[in-house]
Design a protein around this motif. Structure first.
Motif, short mmCIF file in Angstrom:
data_model
loop_
_atom_site.label_atom_id
_atom_site.label_comp_id
_atom_site.label_asym_id
_atom_site.label_seq_id
_atom_site.Cartn_x
_atom_site.Cartn_y
_atom_site.Cartn_z
N ALA A 1 0.73 6.92 -6.64
CA ALA A 1 -0.40 7.83 -6.86
C ALA A 1 0.01 9.28 -6.63
CB ALA A 1 -1.56 7.46 -5.94
N VAL B 1 -4.33 8.06 3.03
CA VAL B 1 -4.81 7.65 1.71
C VAL B 1 -6.10 8.38 1.36
CG1 VAL B 1 -5.69 5.70 0.36
CG2 VAL B 1 -3.70 5.39 1.85
N TYR B 2 -7.01 8.50 2.32
CA TYR B 2 -8.28 9.19 2.06
C TYR B 2 -8.05 10.68 1.80
CZ TYR B 2 -10.90 5.04 3.39
OH TYR B 2 -11.44 3.78 3.43
N LEU C 1 -7.16 1.69 -3.33
CA LEU C 1 -6.55 1.55 -2.00
C LEU C 1 -7.56 1.74 -0.88
CD1 LEU C 1 -3.06 3.34 -2.13
CD2 LEU C 1 -3.52 0.95 -1.60
N THR C 2 -8.50 2.66 -1.06
CA THR C 2 -9.46 2.95 0.01
C THR C 2 -10.43 1.80 0.26
OG1 THR C 2 -10.93 4.08 -1.56
CG2 THR C 2 -9.37 5.45 -0.33
N GLU D 1 -6.23 9.12 -9.07
CA GLU D 1 -7.53 8.81 -8.48
C GLU D 1 -7.84 7.31 -8.56
OE1 GLU D 1 -12.32 9.73 -9.04
OE2 GLU D 1 -10.87 10.62 -10.42
N ASN E 1 0.48 4.08 -2.80
CA ASN E 1 0.19 5.45 -2.41
C ASN E 1 1.22 6.41 -3.00
OD1 ASN E 1 -1.21 7.52 -0.55
ND2 ASN E 1 0.93 7.68 0.04
N SER F 1 0.81 -1.22 0.00
CA SER F 1 0.00 0.00 0.00
C SER F 1 0.85 1.27 0.00
CB SER F 1 -0.95 0.00 1.20
OG SER F 1 -0.23 -0.07 2.41
N LEU G 1 -5.76 5.44 -5.83
CA LEU G 1 -6.19 5.76 -4.47
C LEU G 1 -7.59 5.23 -4.18
CD1 LEU G 1 -4.75 9.38 -4.31
CD2 LEU G 1 -3.98 7.43 -2.95
N THR G 2 -8.46 5.24 -5.18
CA THR G 2 -9.81 4.69 -5.00
C THR G 2 -9.73 3.20 -4.68
OG1 THR G 2 -10.79 6.33 -6.49
CG2 THR G 2 -12.06 4.33 -6.08
N ASN H 1 -5.34 12.01 0.56
CA ASN H 1 -4.74 12.11 -0.77
C ASN H 1 -5.81 12.00 -1.86
OD1 ASN H 1 -2.28 12.34 0.45
ND2 ASN H 1 -1.55 10.31 -0.11
N LEU H 2 -6.73 11.05 -1.67
CA LEU H 2 -7.82 10.88 -2.64
C LEU H 2 -8.67 12.14 -2.72
CD1 LEU H 2 -9.53 9.19 -4.58
CD2 LEU H 2 -10.74 8.25 -2.59
#
Length: 334
Positions: free
Chosen positions: A217, A245-246, A236-237, A230, A214, A210, A233-234, A248-249
């Motif tokens: 991304a 992570v959230y 990853l979430t 996007e 990240n 991860s 990261l999507t 960053n998204l």
């Protein structure tokens, strides 16, 4: 601002100005394997490491509890150190490795473990000595070059670190950490194409990592490739609870004009909804979407009045911006 995480140090630590000189892989390999390693053969390096081991052994003897300690064999000390390392007790792991090295200062596996822990303890200069000592014994030790590169990064010797890491992957391309460190170097030098290439190479050996995903991304984001950022990261979430992570998204979604998705991500990436509304309100304000900014910032203040100093200031700017925009529209001829 999106933060790029690393295994050993933060992204910002490796930032520097100026042109970043790069060489072809074979050229760097030849330089370090033939010319650069001459310095590794010097006796002062070997003596320095041996003295370091002796000094540390004396320190641990003085700090140990005043009770009779059973003497273990080298193999037993190393195994005990490994056990503590698995438990992330690096101090006890290091103590046992030092005791083992006092028995045999030239044990390769122990020297590698000592260098690794010195890196974890941010003792990069000492780690550099250990890895140079290892390279004096074998110029084909890819892991020693990788460790040396990491130590040099910690010392902010960026070009030397790059050379060592390139030599490491020339000897063993499967050293994913070396690829990761190179990616971080290229990212901080704004060589995003090269950074992406190295991140992808690292991910070919660690596809579910991860942190690597990240950081890839983040690199896409910094290079203006928001759709790619996007997408990663999507994904990853879906399985991550990491607030970073959230966040960053959310920032990526703002750049793509997806404010609702950004707000949802901010809610998962901040302490509570008040922080999320304050963040999205600021983003609306930055993009001159004053009506949405006012609604979001008022919501932040309603949920948590502690935001009053910062949120109220942004709210006033949004109100003035909206008033100015409305007045301008009224003055325009039909």
């Amino acid at each position: 601002m999106i933060n790029m995480t690393t295994l050993c140090t933060s992204h910002s630590e490796f930032c520097r100005k100026g042109f970043y000189h790069t060489c072809k892989l074979l050229g760097i390999s030849s330089l370090l394997l033939l010319g650069g390693c001459a310095s590794f053969q010097s006796n002062p390096t070997e003596l320095s490491v041996q003295r370091q081991i002796e000094r540390q052994q004396k320190v641990y003897e003085l700090t140990e509890e005043p009770q009779k300690q059973e003497k273990l064999t080298l193999k037993e000390y190393e195994a005990l150190g490994d056990r503590y390392l698995i438990q992330n007790d690096i101090e006890k792991a290091y103590m046992n490795y030092v005791k083992a090295l006092a028995i045999d200062p030239n044990k390769i596996s122990l020297l590698h473990k000592q260098g690794k822990i010195l890196g974890k303890k941010n003792r990069h200069a000492d780690a550099e000595k250990v890895y140079r000592f290892l390279l004096a014994k074998s110029e084909e030790d890819a892991l020693a070059y990788e460790g040396l590169g990491q130590a040099l990064l910690g010392l902010k010797k960026i070009k030397a670190a790059e050379d060592a890491l390139l030599t490491a992957i020339a000897l063993d391309d499967e050293l994913w950490r070396a690829h990761h460190f190179l990616a971080l170097i290229y990212g901080t030098e704004q060589q995003y194409g090269r950074a992406v290439k190295e991140f992808k190479k690292a991910l070919s050996y660690r596809p579910q990592d991860s942190s690597l995903l990240n950081n890839l991304a983040v690199t896409y984001y910094l290079n203006g490739q928001y759709a790619e950022a996007e997408k990663i990261l999507t994904i990853l979430t879906r399985n991550s609870k990491d607030k970073k992570v959230y966040n960053n998204l959310a920032i990526v979604c703002v750049q793509r004009g997806k404010f609702e998705k950004a707000l949802s991500a901010f809610k998962r990436g901040t302490k509570d909804e008040a922080y999320a509304y304050n963040n999205i309100g600021f983003e609306y304000l930055t993009h001159r979407r004053y009506k949405e900014a006012i609604v979001a910032l008022e919501k932040a203040l309603e949920l948590n009045p502690q935001f009053y100093p910062t949120a109220y200031e942004s709210l006033e700017k949004a109100r003035k911006g909206l008033a100015l925009t409305t007045a301008t529209l009224k003055e325009e001829p039909l």
